[in-house]
Design an enzyme around this catalytic site. Structure first.
Site, PDB file in Angstrom:
ATOM      1  N   HIS A 101       0.828  -1.217   0.000  1.00 24.95           N
ATOM      2  CA  HIS A 101       0.000   0.000   0.000  1.00 24.95           C
ATOM      3  C   HIS A 101       0.855   1.257   0.000  1.00 24.95           C
ATOM      4  O   HIS A 101       0.470   2.278  -0.573  1.00 24.95           O
ATOM      5  CB  HIS A 101      -0.958  -0.011   1.197  1.00 24.95           C
ATOM      6  CG  HIS A 101      -2.147  -0.877   0.969  1.00 24.95           C
ATOM      7  ND1 HIS A 101      -3.424  -0.384   0.850  1.00 24.95           N
ATOM      8  CD2 HIS A 101      -2.254  -2.218   0.794  1.00 24.95           C
ATOM      9  CE1 HIS A 101      -4.270  -1.387   0.626  1.00 24.95           C
ATOM     10  NE2 HIS A 101      -3.583  -2.504   0.597  1.00 24.95           N
ATOM     11  N   ASP A 102       2.018   1.206   0.632  1.00 31.20           N
ATOM     12  CA  ASP A 102       2.893   2.371   0.563  1.00 31.20           C
ATOM     13  C   ASP A 102       3.348   2.591  -0.872  1.00 31.20           C
ATOM     14  O   ASP A 102       3.229   3.696  -1.414  1.00 31.20           O
ATOM     15  CB  ASP A 102       4.106   2.203   1.494  1.00 31.20           C
ATOM     16  CG  ASP A 102       4.971   3.468   1.503  1.00 31.20           C
ATOM     17  OD1 ASP A 102       4.380   4.573   1.437  1.00 31.20           O
ATOM     18  OD2 ASP A 102       6.199   3.364   1.567  1.00 31.20           O
ATOM     19  N   HIS A 153      -1.759 -13.386  -0.655  1.00 26.20           N
ATOM     20  CA  HIS A 153      -3.051 -13.749  -0.065  1.00 26.20           C
ATOM     21  C   HIS A 153      -3.064 -15.201   0.411  1.00 26.20           C
ATOM     22  O   HIS A 153      -4.123 -15.754   0.679  1.00 26.20           O
ATOM     23  CB  HIS A 153      -4.189 -13.453  -1.044  1.00 26.20           C
ATOM     24  CG  HIS A 153      -4.406 -11.980  -1.235  1.00 26.20           C
ATOM     25  ND1 HIS A 153      -5.201 -11.455  -2.222  1.00 26.20           N
ATOM     26  CD2 HIS A 153      -3.926 -10.909  -0.544  1.00 26.20           C
ATOM     27  CE1 HIS A 153      -5.193 -10.124  -2.142  1.00 26.20           C
ATOM     28  NE2 HIS A 153      -4.416  -9.768  -1.135  1.00 26.20           N
TER      29      HIS A 153
HETATM   30  C1  HEM Z   1      -4.048  -7.518  -6.733  1.00 21.89           C
HETATM   31  C2  HEM Z   1      -4.773  -6.647  -6.073  1.00 21.89           C
HETATM   32  C3  HEM Z   1      -5.063  -6.747  -4.611  1.00 21.89           C
HETATM   33  C4  HEM Z   1      -6.263  -6.539  -4.022  1.00 21.89           C
HETATM   34  C5  HEM Z   1      -7.536  -6.120  -4.719  1.00 21.89           C
HETATM   35  C6  HEM Z   1      -6.101  -6.776  -2.609  1.00 21.89           C
HETATM   36  C7  HEM Z   1      -7.100  -6.646  -1.662  1.00 21.89           C
HETATM   37  C8  HEM Z   1      -6.999  -7.017  -0.343  1.00 21.89           C
HETATM   38  C9  HEM Z   1      -8.064  -6.917   0.624  1.00 21.89           C
HETATM   39  C10 HEM Z   1      -9.453  -6.368   0.347  1.00 21.89           C
HETATM   40  C11 HEM Z   1      -7.600  -7.429   1.794  1.00 21.89           C
HETATM   41  C12 HEM Z   1      -8.379  -7.552   3.109  1.00 21.89           C
HETATM   42  C13 HEM Z   1      -8.221  -6.305   3.902  1.00 21.89           C
HETATM   43  C14 HEM Z   1      -9.020  -6.203   5.165  1.00 21.89           C
HETATM   44  O1  HEM Z   1      -9.943  -6.971   5.425  1.00 21.89           O
HETATM   45  O2  HEM Z   1      -8.694  -5.299   5.953  1.00 21.89           O
HETATM   46  C15 HEM Z   1      -6.236  -7.828   1.572  1.00 21.89           C
HETATM   47  C16 HEM Z   1      -5.424  -8.389   2.520  1.00 21.89           C
HETATM   48  C17 HEM Z   1      -4.093  -8.626   2.324  1.00 21.89           C
HETATM   49  N1  HEM Z   1      -3.371  -8.341   1.199  1.00 21.89           N
HETATM   50 FE1  HEM Z   1      -4.082  -7.801  -0.587  1.00 21.89          FE
HETATM   51  N2  HEM Z   1      -4.812  -7.132  -2.363  1.00 21.89           N
HETATM   52  C18 HEM Z   1      -4.136  -7.124  -3.556  1.00 21.89           C
HETATM   53  C19 HEM Z   1      -2.793  -7.377  -3.721  1.00 21.89           C
HETATM   54  C20 HEM Z   1      -1.911  -7.590  -2.702  1.00 21.89           C
HETATM   55  C21 HEM Z   1      -0.481  -7.551  -2.820  1.00 21.89           C
HETATM   56  C22 HEM Z   1       0.277  -7.203  -4.104  1.00 21.89           C
HETATM   57  C23 HEM Z   1       0.028  -7.835  -1.603  1.00 21.89           C
HETATM   58  C24 HEM Z   1       1.460  -7.916  -1.162  1.00 21.89           C
HETATM   59  C25 HEM Z   1       2.440  -8.342  -1.898  1.00 21.89           C
HETATM   60  C26 HEM Z   1      -1.092  -8.076  -0.727  1.00 21.89           C
HETATM   61  C27 HEM Z   1      -0.997  -8.468   0.592  1.00 21.89           C
HETATM   62  C28 HEM Z   1      -2.073  -8.668   1.430  1.00 21.89           C
HETATM   63  C29 HEM Z   1      -1.945  -9.231   2.755  1.00 21.89           C
HETATM   64  C30 HEM Z   1      -0.675  -9.768   3.369  1.00 21.89           C
HETATM   65  C31 HEM Z   1      -3.215  -9.196   3.326  1.00 21.89           C
HETATM   66  C32 HEM Z   1      -3.590  -9.619   4.751  1.00 21.89           C
HETATM   67  C33 HEM Z   1      -3.397  -8.411   5.639  1.00 21.89           C
HETATM   68  C34 HEM Z   1      -3.583  -8.639   7.127  1.00 21.89           C
HETATM   69  O3  HEM Z   1      -3.520  -9.767   7.593  1.00 21.89           O
HETATM   70  O4  HEM Z   1      -3.784  -7.628   7.818  1.00 21.89           O
HETATM   71  N3  HEM Z   1      -2.254  -7.888  -1.408  1.00 21.89           N
HETATM   72  N4  HEM Z   1      -5.893  -7.561   0.265  1.00 21.89           N
END
Ligand code: HEM
Ligand SMILES: *[C@@H]1O[C@H](CO)[C@@H](O)[C@H](O)[C@H]1NC(C)=O
Ligand SMILES: *[C@@H]1O[C@H](CO)[C@@H](O)[C@H](O)[C@H]1NC(C)=O
Ligand SMILES: *[C@@H]1O[C@H](CO)[C@@H](O)[C@H](O)[C@H]1NC(C)=O
Length: 324
Positions: free
Chosen positions: A69-70, A193
């Protein structure tokens, strides 16, 4: 560690070293940037990250997501960390709830205690994401550094740059392409994910009514956790299939194949033949996925970085040095 595993990891590191000298030159970042100004910096970040993750295994995911996000909004400049102030009245962090801000402050405090004013918050996010990959994923890589911290954070920029969990493949590719990342990177990074958590709010659109692209058995189980009315902030593990929901791994791709992933943006990765083939390859070959994930993290880590005399090195991560 077995000889086979060791040699695979050494191969991976050799591959990355060859691929990455060019990365660091192009961006103005370099390996071991703090070698003279704060020789203990990377060790200090690693030890604090390791202890935070051993106290709370979910923190690795929080750090990896903060880095994403950063970097996607205004580049990797720690703009995600700024609290509202007179000059930045509505900041990025108000737009999307992320975890780990207190943890970042702890890392920064540990660094200030050994080398005050030297290590940027943008580099802290990059090192913490790398060290989380190591702690939670079991593989490591060098992370170039020398990023400086920005002075600006704008709420309204978040939704212009961040992809949405309801995005289809074409839109995801566009938002990644705008940052210099390609389909291989999108598919590889989506493997993040495999760990961490999601609130029901982001999942419910695929449950009520049922999204036919989701595994029906999986959907039934999710509906019992995420009610139709209310419960939006209930947390579910991103990986509901594997034994360890805090392990970063290529298990994500098997879950995509069996249609047991939470977001449209995950499931849509198989909607085109070329990306479906990438999903299948990442599922079948964990070491190849690790190399792709590493390459994509490094590419992500040089998006629009501030270097040299640009920006500043913050004293605290949540405010600019002028504090206004
Ligand atoms: C491709 C597009 C992406 C979308 C649409 C997306 C969307 C999301 C959403 C909606 C969540 C849940 C957030 C919540 O409930 O607060 C999430 C969690 C997460 N995302 Fe993504 N994401 C994407 C790509 C990525 C990328 C590129 C990374 C890192 C390389 C990433 C790492 C994570 C991680 C680690 C979580 C879990 C966070 C936690 O446990 O607090 N995501 N993402
Ligand atoms: C630090 O890194 C720079 C650039 O790579 C190099 O020129 C210098 O010799 C290094 N210093 C030490 C003490 O390793
Ligand atoms: C749906 O998930 C179940 C496990 O919950 C799995 O056994 C099955 O193979 C999946 N179906 C498809 C079409 O992948
Ligand atoms: C995609 O793959 C399917 C199944 O293998 C095949 O029938 C189809 O022709 C392919 N489409 C394209 C555009 O290559």
């Amino acid at each position: 560690m077995s000889t086979a595993t060791t040699s695979k990891i050494m191969l991976l590191m050799a591959f990355m070293a060859a691929a990455l000298s060019s990365v660091s030159m192009a961006s103005g970042l370099r390996y071991n940037f703090y070698n003279t100004s704060c020789p203990g910096a990377e060790d200090k970040v690693r030890s604090v990250v390791q202890s935070l993750i051993s106290n709370d295994a979910t923190m690795g995911a929080a750090f990896v997501r903060l880095f994403f996000h950063d970097c996607f909004v205004r580049g990797c400049d720690a703009s995600i960390l700024l609290d509202p102030s007179t000059s930045n009245p509505n900041t990025e962090k108000q737009a999307i709830a992320l975890r780990g801000y207190d943890a970042v402050n702890k890392i920064k405090a540990a660094l200030e205690s050994i080398c005050p004013g030297v290590v940027s918050c943008a580099d802290i996010l990059a090192f913490a994401a790398r060290d989380s990959t190591t702690a939670s994923g079991g593989f490591t890589f060098g992370m170039p550094s020398g990023r400086r911290d920005g002075l600006v954070s704008v709420f309204g920029e978040v939704f212009q740059h961040m992809p949405s969990p309801s995005s289809q493949l074409g839109d995801l590719l566009k938002s990644f392409d705008a940052k210099g990342l390609d389909a291989v990177d999108l598919v590889a990074l989506s493997g993040a994910h495999s760990f961490g958590q999601t609130s029901c709010n982001f999942v419910k659109p695929r449950l009520y009514p049922a999204d036919p692209t989701m595994n029906a058995t999986f959907a039934t189980a999710l509906r019992s956790v995420c009610p139709q009315q209310g419960g939006g902030s209930i947390l579910v593990n991103n990986n509901r299939v594997s034994q360890d929901p805090n392990k970063l791994s290529n298990a994500f791709y098997q879950n995509v194949a069996s249609r047991q992933v939470l977001f449209t943006s995950d499931q849509t990765l198989t909607s085109r033949n070329d990306t479906a083939a990438m999903v299948a390859d990442n599922a079948a070959r964990p070491i190849a996925w690790m190399a792709r994930f590493t390459g994509a993290m490094l590419k992500m880590g040089r998006i629009d970085v501030l270097t040299g005399a640009n920006g500043e090195v913050r004293k605290v991560c949540f405010a600019t040095n002028s504090g206004t």
